[in-house]
Scaffold this motif. Sequence first.
Motif, short mmCIF file in Angstrom:
data_model
loop_
_atom_site.label_atom_id
_atom_site.label_comp_id
_atom_site.label_asym_id
_atom_site.label_seq_id
_atom_site.Cartn_x
_atom_site.Cartn_y
_atom_site.Cartn_z
N ALA A 227 0.83 -1.20 0.00
CA ALA A 227 0.00 0.00 0.00
C ALA A 227 0.87 1.26 0.00
N SER A 228 1.92 1.24 0.81
CA SER A 228 2.81 2.40 0.87
C SER A 228 3.56 2.59 -0.44
N ALA A 229 4.02 1.49 -1.04
CA ALA A 229 4.71 1.57 -2.34
C ALA A 229 3.77 2.10 -3.41
N ALA A 230 2.52 1.66 -3.38
CA ALA A 230 1.54 2.13 -4.36
C ALA A 230 1.28 3.63 -4.21
N GLU A 231 1.32 4.13 -2.98
CA GLU A 231 1.14 5.56 -2.75
C GLU A 231 2.31 6.35 -3.32
N ILE A 232 3.53 5.82 -3.17
CA ILE A 232 4.68 6.50 -3.76
C ILE A 232 4.56 6.53 -5.28
N TRP A 233 4.09 5.44 -5.86
CA TRP A 233 3.89 5.40 -7.31
C TRP A 233 2.84 6.42 -7.74
N ARG A 234 1.76 6.52 -6.97
CA ARG A 234 0.73 7.52 -7.29
C ARG A 234 1.31 8.93 -7.25
N GLN A 235 2.10 9.20 -6.22
CA GLN A 235 2.71 10.52 -6.10
C GLN A 235 3.71 10.78 -7.22
N THR A 236 4.39 9.72 -7.65
CA THR A 236 5.34 9.85 -8.76
C THR A 236 4.63 10.29 -10.02
N LYS A 237 3.53 9.62 -10.33
CA LYS A 237 2.78 9.97 -11.56
C LYS A 237 2.20 11.37 -11.45
N ALA A 238 1.76 11.75 -10.26
CA ALA A 238 1.21 13.10 -10.08
C ALA A 238 2.30 14.16 -10.27
N LEU A 239 3.48 13.88 -9.73
CA LEU A 239 4.61 14.81 -9.86
C LEU A 239 5.04 14.92 -11.32
N GLU A 240 5.05 13.80 -12.00
CA GLU A 240 5.41 13.78 -13.42
C GLU A 240 4.39 14.60 -14.22
N GLU A 241 3.11 14.39 -13.93
CA GLU A 241 2.04 15.13 -14.63
C GLU A 241 2.13 16.63 -14.35
N ALA A 242 2.58 16.98 -13.15
CA ALA A 242 2.68 18.40 -12.80
C ALA A 242 3.82 19.09 -13.52
N GLY A 243 4.75 18.29 -14.08
CA GLY A 243 5.80 18.88 -14.89
C GLY A 243 7.20 18.82 -14.33
N ALA A 244 7.39 18.13 -13.19
CA ALA A 244 8.76 17.99 -12.66
C ALA A 244 9.59 17.15 -13.62
N PHE A 245 10.85 17.52 -13.79
CA PHE A 245 11.72 16.74 -14.67
C PHE A 245 12.49 15.67 -13.89
N ALA A 246 12.55 15.84 -12.55
CA ALA A 246 13.31 14.92 -11.71
C ALA A 246 12.66 14.83 -10.34
N ALA A 247 13.04 13.79 -9.59
CA ALA A 247 12.54 13.64 -8.22
C ALA A 247 13.57 12.91 -7.39
N GLU A 248 13.83 13.44 -6.21
CA GLU A 248 14.62 12.72 -5.23
C GLU A 248 13.70 11.69 -4.59
N ILE A 249 14.15 10.44 -4.52
CA ILE A 249 13.36 9.40 -3.88
C ILE A 249 14.20 8.88 -2.71
N GLU A 250 13.68 9.09 -1.51
CA GLU A 250 14.51 8.93 -0.31
C GLU A 250 14.04 7.80 0.59
N VAL A 251 14.98 6.95 0.97
CA VAL A 251 14.79 5.84 1.91
C VAL A 251 13.56 5.01 1.55
N VAL A 252 13.59 4.49 0.34
CA VAL A 252 12.54 3.60 -0.19
C VAL A 252 13.23 2.30 -0.57
N PRO A 253 12.61 1.13 -0.35
CA PRO A 253 13.24 -0.13 -0.75
C PRO A 253 13.74 -0.10 -2.18
#
Length: 271
Positions: free
Chosen positions: A138-164
Motif C-alpha cells: 500500500a505504501s509503495a503504491a502511494e509513492i507510485w501515485r505521487q510519482t505519476k502526479a509529480l510527473e504530470e505536474a511537470g517535474a523533470f526529476a525527483a529525489e526518492i529517499e529511503v525507499v526499498p
Amino acid sequence: MMKKHKRATVADLLAEKGKRQLTMLRVTSLEEADAAEKAGIDIVSVPPSLLGPVFREIAPTLFAIPGLEYGDHVSAEDYLRAAFAALKAGGDAVYCAASLQTIRRMRDEGIPVCGHLGLIPSKATWTGGFRAVGKTAASAAEIWRQTKALEEAGAFAAEIEVVPGDVAAAISSNTSMLMISMGAGSGCDAQYLFADDVLGANRDHTPRHAKIYRDFAAEHDRLQRERIAAFTEFAEDVRTGAYPEKRHLVGIDDAELEIFLQRLKSETGDS
C-alpha cells in the motif's frame, strides 16, 4: 556520455536515464563545490546563497539545483520569485517540495523542478517520522501515485529517499523523470549523498545509506585543539611582552622621530 567541457542541460541529464548512474552531492561551501567540480561530480544540491559569479567560476560544469526550502515561501508567486532569482544567480533547476499546483506554475514558466518522494523530511509526520517509506504494498503504491502526479505536474526529476531498492527501481523504470536515489538503491538514475556524510564531518546521526570516505570530524577536532593552543600562546606572549617584537613593527628614522617628538612636546606643553 555528457560533454564535460560545458554544463549539462536538463535534456542532457534526461538523455542519460537508464544508461548510467549519475553522481550527486549536497555541497554548502565554495570549497566543497570546487572539490565536486574537480572530482567530476555531475549534479550538486546547493543553498541558493552559494550561487553567484564566484560559484560559477570555480564550478563551471556542475549542474546545480538550489533548494527552495519548504516553509520559507508560501504562495506560488513566492516560489516563482525565488526560483527565477536562483536561476539568474547560476542555478540550473530548483528543488521544490511544495504543492503540485506550485510545481505546475513553475513548469508553465519553463522552470525545471526537482520534486521529492518517499521520506520527505519536511513532511515526515505524515509517513511516521524519519523512517523508511514504501515497505508495504500500500505504501509503495502511494509513492507510485505521487510519482505519476509529480510527473504530470511537470517535474523533470525527483529525489526518492529511503525507499526499498526494488520499489524505487520499478518506479524509476516506469517514469520519464530522472529519479535521484538517496538511500533507494542503484535502480534509479543518480546516487545522492550529503558532502558532510561523505567527508565524515557530521557529528549527528549518520543515515544508514551514507558511506563515509574520510574522517573530517577528527581533523576538525585536531584543528580546534591547535586553534586553542595558538590563541593561548598569543595571549601569553601579550601578557609577558614577547609580542610584539621589533620585527612586527614599522620603523621610523631617528631624525624624523626626534622632530615629531619635539613638535608633540611643544603642542602638549610637556616639559
